[in-house]
Design a protein around this motif. Structure first.
Motif, PDB file in Angstrom:
ATOM      1  N   GLU A   1      11.996  22.538 -28.585  1.00  0.00           N
ATOM      2  CA  GLU A   1      12.893  23.346 -27.961  1.00  0.00           C
ATOM      3  C   GLU A   1      13.473  24.466 -28.621  1.00  0.00           C
ATOM      4  O   GLU A   1      13.494  25.437 -28.304  1.00  0.00           O
ATOM      5  CB  GLU A   1      14.277  22.389 -27.514  1.00  0.00           C
ATOM      6  CG  GLU A   1      13.886  21.432 -26.437  1.00  0.00           C
ATOM      7  CD  GLU A   1      13.214  20.127 -27.043  1.00  0.00           C
ATOM      8  OE1 GLU A   1      12.840  19.451 -26.170  1.00  0.00           O
ATOM      9  OE2 GLU A   1      13.134  19.964 -28.073  1.00  0.00           O
TER      10      GLU A   1
ATOM     11  N   ILE B   1      13.261  24.582 -20.970  1.00  0.00           N
ATOM     12  CA  ILE B   1      14.175  25.831 -21.190  1.00  0.00           C
ATOM     13  C   ILE B   1      13.617  27.028 -20.691  1.00  0.00           C
ATOM     14  O   ILE B   1      12.464  27.350 -20.770  1.00  0.00           O
ATOM     15  CB  ILE B   1      14.422  26.001 -22.620  1.00  0.00           C
ATOM     16  CG1 ILE B   1      14.964  24.744 -23.452  1.00  0.00           C
ATOM     17  CG2 ILE B   1      15.526  27.289 -22.964  1.00  0.00           C
ATOM     18  CD1 ILE B   1      15.100  24.691 -25.039  1.00  0.00           C
TER      19      ILE B   1
ATOM     20  N   SER C   1      16.517  18.192 -28.265  1.00  0.00           N
ATOM     21  CA  SER C   1      15.622  17.905 -29.294  1.00  0.00           C
ATOM     22  C   SER C   1      15.986  16.391 -29.543  1.00  0.00           C
ATOM     23  O   SER C   1      14.994  15.507 -29.745  1.00  0.00           O
ATOM     24  CB  SER C   1      15.516  18.950 -30.360  1.00  0.00           C
ATOM     25  OG  SER C   1      16.677  18.689 -31.250  1.00  0.00           O
TER      26      SER C   1
ATOM     27  N   SER D   1       8.858  24.727 -25.331  1.00  0.00           N
ATOM     28  CA  SER D   1       9.762  23.834 -24.180  1.00  0.00           C
ATOM     29  C   SER D   1       9.667  24.619 -22.748  1.00  0.00           C
ATOM     30  O   SER D   1      10.244  25.699 -22.919  1.00  0.00           O
ATOM     31  CB  SER D   1      11.176  23.464 -24.591  1.00  0.00           C
ATOM     32  OG  SER D   1      11.458  22.518 -23.641  1.00  0.00           O
TER      33      SER D   1
ATOM     34  N   LYS E   1      19.934  23.420 -27.285  1.00  0.00           N
ATOM     35  CA  LYS E   1      18.755  23.057 -27.648  1.00  0.00           C
ATOM     36  C   LYS E   1      18.229  21.928 -28.727  1.00  0.00           C
ATOM     37  O   LYS E   1      17.791  21.144 -28.633  1.00  0.00           O
ATOM     38  CB  LYS E   1      17.972  24.326 -28.139  1.00  0.00           C
ATOM     39  CG  LYS E   1      17.884  25.326 -27.162  1.00  0.00           C
ATOM     40  CD  LYS E   1      17.329  26.742 -27.952  1.00  0.00           C
ATOM     41  CE  LYS E   1      17.379  27.892 -27.011  1.00  0.00           C
ATOM     42  NZ  LYS E   1      16.837  28.989 -27.368  1.00  0.00           N
TER      43      LYS E   1
END
Length: 275
Positions: free
Chosen positions: A68, A76, A269, A73, A265
């Motif tokens: 992330e 996102i 994770s 990722s 983020k």
């Protein structure tokens, strides 16, 4: 062991040791024995090593739970896409400097291999310094005061310093200039990554910049891509000044980065790690 792998300094050291170690693998003599020209051999050597580095970087990003924060990722959203275009002025400058150059004698295969090799350099440098190292620092320091700034600048400083590994004392001005503008590029790219949430477009832009500034090597048998041209002090200063606008843009972008978005983020994770 798990605690050690949460230490961004240790992660950086291990990453750079592996990175530099792979670059030192002596593939040259194997490729050269096939009978290709020195330039073709150099490009193939670079491509082979870079492909290995990129593959290992992707594995490391996943193992360290940095997907992330690295910009890899799909969970996102890709945002502020226009920011990717900011470094494009360097591409325009590179193309402009080549206008009028006679490329009629350039061998197409060498041009293709040069482009692929330089593109791979962009991917390697972004995956290593932004995808792994910057992400590792963000995971550790983002919650702290000035943590985002530190997490962008330290990897950028490492990126710049790495260009001094093969310091050429006979071309000291160019060497220092390269390290300085590499820091500027690293800081601005780090900021752009955090606002766009995408590493691959940034790596592509980095690679395109490397390509346009390496075109001249196709015309000089004595120069390999990545080698520094001889520069006096004024020329070196001029090269650095070209990147100052990009650095300034990076500083302005950093001011717009939301700490909450980075913390989100980090939480994502952690959720990925649990799953």
């Amino acid at each position: 062991m798990k605690a050690l792998l949460k230490n961004p300094y240790l992660i950086s050291i291990i990453t750079l040791i592996v990175f530099l170690g792979i670059l030192k693998i002596p593939l040259d003599f194997i490729i050269e024995d096939i009978g290709w020209s020195d330039r073709v051999s150099d490009h193939l050597n670079r491509l082979t090593k870079n492909a290995l580095i990129i593959a290992l970087a992707i594995v490391a990003i996943k193992k360290l739970k940095l997907v992330e924060l690295s910009g890899l990722s799909n969970r996102i959203k890709w945002s502020n896409k226009y920011l990717i275009l900011i470094p494009f002025y360097l591409v325009a400058i590179g193309i402009g400097s080549s206008i009028g150059t006679d490329l009629s004698e350039v061998i197409m295969m060498e041009a293709i291999l040069l482009s692929l090799a330089m593109l791979s350099v962009g991917f390697v440098e972004e995956f290593i310094f932004r995808g792994i190292i910057q992400a590792a620092f963000l995971k550790k320091f983002a919650p702290r005061k000035n943590g985002i700034l530190i997490s962008i600048f330290l990897p950028a400083l490492m990126f710049g310093s790495l260009h001094l590994v093969n310091l050429d004392t006979s071309n000291i001005a160019a060497s220092i200039s390269q390290a300085t503008y590499a820091f500027f590029i690293g800081a601005s790219f780090g900021a752009i990554l955090l606002k766009t949430n995408r590493l691959i477009p940034l790596a592509i832009m980095h690679g395109i910049i490397d390509i346009v500034f390496s075109i001249n090597t196709l015309l000089d048998d004595g120069v390999m891509a990545g080698e520094l041209e001889q520069q006096d002090v004024m020329s070196a200063i001029g090269s650095t000044l070209l990147v100052v606008p990009l650095f300034i843009a990076g500083l302005l972008i950093i001011r717009k980065i939301s700490k909450d978005s980075i913390l989100e983020k980090i939480e994502m994770s952690k959720e990925s790690a649990i799953q």
